[in-house]
Design an enzyme around this catalytic site. Sequence first.
Site, mmCIF file in Angstrom:
data_model
loop_
_atom_site.group_PDB
_atom_site.id
_atom_site.type_symbol
_atom_site.label_atom_id
_atom_site.label_comp_id
_atom_site.label_asym_id
_atom_site.label_seq_id
_atom_site.Cartn_x
_atom_site.Cartn_y
_atom_site.Cartn_z
ATOM 1 N N SER A 46 11.801 4.544 1.564
ATOM 2 C CA SER A 46 11.101 3.842 2.640
ATOM 3 C C SER A 46 12.076 3.038 3.479
ATOM 4 N N LYS A 103 2.418 1.478 -3.621
ATOM 5 C CA LYS A 103 3.080 1.211 -2.341
ATOM 6 C C LYS A 103 2.616 -0.046 -1.607
ATOM 7 N N ASN A 105 -2.269 -1.859 6.500
ATOM 8 C CA ASN A 105 -1.421 -1.319 7.577
ATOM 9 C C ASN A 105 -2.187 -1.283 8.900
ATOM 10 N N ASP A 145 -0.068 11.445 -15.566
ATOM 11 C CA ASP A 145 0.823 10.382 -15.116
ATOM 12 C C ASP A 145 2.285 10.812 -15.270
ATOM 13 N N ARG A 188 7.431 -1.295 15.601
ATOM 14 C CA ARG A 188 7.677 -0.363 14.497
ATOM 15 C C ARG A 188 7.868 1.050 15.026
ATOM 16 N N PRO A 195 3.420 -13.273 6.201
ATOM 17 C CA PRO A 195 4.661 -13.579 5.474
ATOM 18 C C PRO A 195 5.407 -12.293 5.104
ATOM 19 N N GLY A 196 6.708 -12.315 5.294
ATOM 20 C CA GLY A 196 7.527 -11.153 4.918
ATOM 21 C C GLY A 196 7.699 -10.147 6.047
ATOM 22 N N TYR A 202 -1.778 10.433 0.516
ATOM 23 C CA TYR A 202 -1.764 10.604 1.982
ATOM 24 C C TYR A 202 -0.625 11.540 2.431
ATOM 25 N N LYS A 255 12.126 0.783 -4.791
ATOM 26 C CA LYS A 255 12.682 1.928 -4.049
ATOM 27 C C LYS A 255 14.211 1.904 -4.131
ATOM 28 N N TYR A 280 8.135 -4.214 -4.296
ATOM 29 C CA TYR A 280 7.938 -2.799 -3.932
ATOM 30 C C TYR A 280 9.230 -2.213 -3.374
ATOM 31 N N ASN A 286 7.110 4.444 9.737
ATOM 32 C CA ASN A 286 5.685 4.125 9.526
ATOM 33 C C ASN A 286 4.793 5.360 9.725
HETATM 34 P P1 NAD Z 1 -0.522 7.313 -1.678
HETATM 35 O O1 NAD Z 1 -0.890 6.148 -2.519
HETATM 36 O O2 NAD Z 1 -1.551 7.882 -0.771
HETATM 37 O O3 NAD Z 1 0.040 8.492 -2.597
HETATM 38 C C1 NAD Z 1 0.689 8.255 -3.819
HETATM 39 C C2 NAD Z 1 0.061 9.190 -4.844
HETATM 40 O O4 NAD Z 1 0.700 9.021 -6.104
HETATM 41 C C3 NAD Z 1 -1.425 8.914 -5.061
HETATM 42 O O5 NAD Z 1 -2.123 10.132 -4.992
HETATM 43 C C4 NAD Z 1 -1.497 8.321 -6.458
HETATM 44 O O6 NAD Z 1 -2.717 8.627 -7.099
HETATM 45 C C5 NAD Z 1 -0.296 8.957 -7.123
HETATM 46 N N1 NAD Z 1 0.319 8.194 -8.211
HETATM 47 C C6 NAD Z 1 0.684 6.885 -8.211
HETATM 48 N N2 NAD Z 1 1.245 6.565 -9.376
HETATM 49 C C7 NAD Z 1 1.263 7.695 -10.136
HETATM 50 C C8 NAD Z 1 1.713 8.000 -11.443
HETATM 51 N N3 NAD Z 1 2.262 7.061 -12.221
HETATM 52 N N4 NAD Z 1 1.567 9.255 -11.902
HETATM 53 C C9 NAD Z 1 0.999 10.215 -11.121
HETATM 54 N N5 NAD Z 1 0.540 9.976 -9.888
HETATM 55 C C10 NAD Z 1 0.678 8.736 -9.401
HETATM 56 O O7 NAD Z 1 0.777 6.908 -0.859
HETATM 57 P P2 NAD Z 1 1.500 7.663 0.340
HETATM 58 O O8 NAD Z 1 1.305 6.842 1.546
HETATM 59 O O9 NAD Z 1 1.135 9.074 0.334
HETATM 60 O O10 NAD Z 1 3.004 7.465 -0.120
HETATM 61 C C11 NAD Z 1 3.697 8.454 -0.867
HETATM 62 C C12 NAD Z 1 5.074 7.924 -1.214
HETATM 63 O O11 NAD Z 1 5.758 7.574 -0.004
HETATM 64 C C13 NAD Z 1 5.064 6.675 -2.069
HETATM 65 O O12 NAD Z 1 6.124 6.762 -2.995
HETATM 66 C C14 NAD Z 1 5.308 5.558 -1.069
HETATM 67 O O13 NAD Z 1 5.954 4.455 -1.666
HETATM 68 C C15 NAD Z 1 6.226 6.241 -0.078
HETATM 69 N N6 NAD Z 1 6.181 5.631 1.256
HETATM 70 C C16 NAD Z 1 4.956 5.492 1.880
HETATM 71 C C17 NAD Z 1 4.908 4.894 3.128
HETATM 72 C C18 NAD Z 1 3.587 4.699 3.831
HETATM 73 O O14 NAD Z 1 3.498 3.879 4.743
HETATM 74 N N7 NAD Z 1 2.531 5.417 3.490
HETATM 75 C C19 NAD Z 1 6.082 4.445 3.747
HETATM 76 C C20 NAD Z 1 7.296 4.629 3.091
HETATM 77 C C21 NAD Z 1 7.325 5.222 1.832
HETATM 78 C C1 UD1 Z 2 4.386 -2.375 5.823
HETATM 79 C C2 UD1 Z 2 5.089 -2.849 4.582
HETATM 80 C C3 UD1 Z 2 6.352 -2.020 4.370
HETATM 81 C C4 UD1 Z 2 6.025 -0.532 4.319
HETATM 82 C C5 UD1 Z 2 5.297 -0.167 5.624
HETATM 83 C C6 UD1 Z 2 4.873 1.277 5.670
HETATM 84 C C7 UD1 Z 2 4.526 -5.234 4.454
HETATM 85 C C8 UD1 Z 2 5.045 -6.629 4.541
HETATM 86 N N1 UD1 Z 2 5.410 -4.266 4.706
HETATM 87 O O1 UD1 Z 2 5.251 -2.599 6.862
HETATM 88 O O2 UD1 Z 2 6.992 -2.382 3.173
HETATM 89 O O3 UD1 Z 2 7.202 0.235 4.182
HETATM 90 O O4 UD1 Z 2 4.117 -0.988 5.736
HETATM 91 O O5 UD1 Z 2 3.881 1.493 4.707
HETATM 92 O O6 UD1 Z 2 3.381 -5.006 4.096
HETATM 93 N N2 UD1 Z 2 -0.176 -5.771 11.880
HETATM 94 C C9 UD1 Z 2 -1.109 -6.600 12.519
HETATM 95 N N3 UD1 Z 2 -2.356 -6.638 12.017
HETATM 96 C C10 UD1 Z 2 -2.746 -5.908 10.915
HETATM 97 C C11 UD1 Z 2 -1.799 -5.092 10.270
HETATM 98 C C12 UD1 Z 2 -0.496 -5.053 10.767
HETATM 99 O O7 UD1 Z 2 -0.783 -7.247 13.516
HETATM 100 O O8 UD1 Z 2 -3.920 -6.021 10.495
HETATM 101 C C13 UD1 Z 2 1.202 -5.690 12.443
HETATM 102 C C14 UD1 Z 2 2.287 -6.129 11.493
HETATM 103 O O9 UD1 Z 2 2.530 -7.505 11.625
HETATM 104 C C15 UD1 Z 2 3.470 -5.265 11.997
HETATM 105 C C16 UD1 Z 2 2.795 -3.990 12.493
HETATM 106 O O10 UD1 Z 2 1.432 -4.332 12.729
HETATM 107 O O11 UD1 Z 2 4.088 -5.890 13.069
HETATM 108 C C17 UD1 Z 2 2.850 -2.846 11.501
HETATM 109 O O12 UD1 Z 2 2.318 -3.300 10.263
HETATM 110 P P1 UD1 Z 2 2.137 -2.318 8.999
HETATM 111 O O13 UD1 Z 2 1.366 -1.131 9.419
HETATM 112 O O14 UD1 Z 2 1.591 -3.136 7.876
HETATM 113 O O15 UD1 Z 2 3.606 -1.817 8.681
HETATM 114 P P2 UD1 Z 2 4.941 -2.659 8.375
HETATM 115 O O16 UD1 Z 2 4.788 -4.075 8.713
HETATM 116 O O17 UD1 Z 2 6.054 -1.928 9.020
#
Ligand code: NAD
Ligand code: UD1
Length: 336
Positions: free
Chosen positions: A124, A84, A198, A58, A230, A292-293, A11, A152, A148, A178
């Site tokens: 993150s 993630k 999410n 990989d 958020r 939870p969490g 993404y 990080k 997770y 987010n």
């Molecule tokens: P995503 O899952 O869409 O992208 C991750 C990509 O890495 C995928 O294309 C997957 O196929 C690839 N991948 C996973 N493990 C691999 C491996 N061992 N070797 C090669 N490729 C591998 O996730 P994203 O939302 O694009 O997130 C990207 C990064 O940002 C991640 O490290 C995630 O933890 C971090 N991040 C994401 C969010 C979020 O909400 N999306 C928030 C904070 C941090």
């Molecule tokens: C989640 C992850 C966090 C990660 C972040 C961005 C958890 C516990 N935490 O956090 O580690 O960094 O995503 O990827 O999963 N909500 C609802 N209904 C839903 C989904 C979410 O009410 O179906 C609420 C949640 O309670 C929260 C808000 O929406 O208050 C945002 O949720 P989400 O998008 O999952 O993000 P984070 O909780 O910030």
Amino acid sequence: MNILVTGGAGYIGSHTCVELLNAGEQVIVLDNFSNAKPEALNRVINITGQQMITIEGDIRDAALLETIFSQHNIDAVLHFAGLKAVGESTMDPLNYYDNNVNGSLCLLRAMQKHGVKTLIFSSSATVYGDPDSVPIFESSPLRATNPYGQTKLVIELMCQHWVESNSEVSVTLLRYFNPVGAHDSGTLGEDPQGVPSNLMPFIAQVAVGKRKSLSIFGDDYDTPDGTGVRDYIHVVDLAQGHVAALKQRNEQAGCHVFNLGTGQGVSVLEMVTEFSKVTGQDIPYQIAARRPGDIAQCYASSQRARLELDWSSKRELQQMIADTWHWQRLNPDGYV
Ligand code: NAD
Ligand code: UD1
């Protein structure tokens, strides 16, 4: 520059490839497609009209990394590859440590061996756990509350130690808040597998009729309307933050840490109301138990990135929603 983008088909990585190509960089994507589809990369090529190199594999494959670093003259690495899902990480923590921590270790080793000095890492806001106060600064206490988040933190620490041992290395740790939204072409976006955990992708699937209603996880938090708050940031702004970090920090030795957020808190109820307003779609919802969490509120101080990277988010909530909706309507089943 030649930029290796691990996880570039995902993404955030795919949106960042667009921005890198638009900025004139050469892009080499390494992705094992464990959570992405090759089609995302075709879309990047269509959007930009430019080619890039794609390698399926990989980051834990040391022999493959050796080949990549030997064959391509890599100047910098943007490291998105990782797992993630918080819930999944509590059920299979070892897989998370292997993929995220061991994978990053393999990557850093290859970089060190081949003298590649610039790394930008996807961290993150989860590393702040339940913050004592908001907005959250980069200096706020770090306390991940799940495997997770802990991966990080371990990777951040590993990068910090690497920098301390090598006075030429430049590591930038970007702590995302987010990420939401999609490319304004409507051809690139978030494609979650199974039921989205999410908020934004879940609401989008309710709006498009794939799911009946949204469960709001708790309305009794200590926030203005009782629902979780958020800091939602448009994925294109986030992607542009990487280009800014590359420009400002390339080969600048040290470990640099930045929050990437908007600095604005938005509650779940505000998001639902605004989504309906922008799209004209009804979003049925019911109040459910807290997840939870979960924490009450989390939003960034984005001052440091503004001052030191000359970057700030540009796209407002309405645009985040409009672009999510555009993507969802054009691609109701993702990249299939
Ligand atoms: P995503 O899952 O869409 O992208 C991750 C990509 O890495 C995928 O294309 C997957 O196929 C690839 N991948 C996973 N493990 C691999 C491996 N061992 N070797 C090669 N490729 C591998 O996730 P994203 O939302 O694009 O997130 C990207 C990064 O940002 C991640 O490290 C995630 O933890 C971090 N991040 C994401 C969010 C979020 O909400 N999306 C928030 C904070 C941090
Ligand atoms: C989640 C992850 C966090 C990660 C972040 C961005 C958890 C516990 N935490 O956090 O580690 O960094 O995503 O990827 O999963 N909500 C609802 N209904 C839903 C989904 C979410 O009410 O179906 C609420 C949640 O309670 C929260 C808000 O929406 O208050 C945002 O949720 P989400 O998008 O999952 O993000 P984070 O909780 O910030």
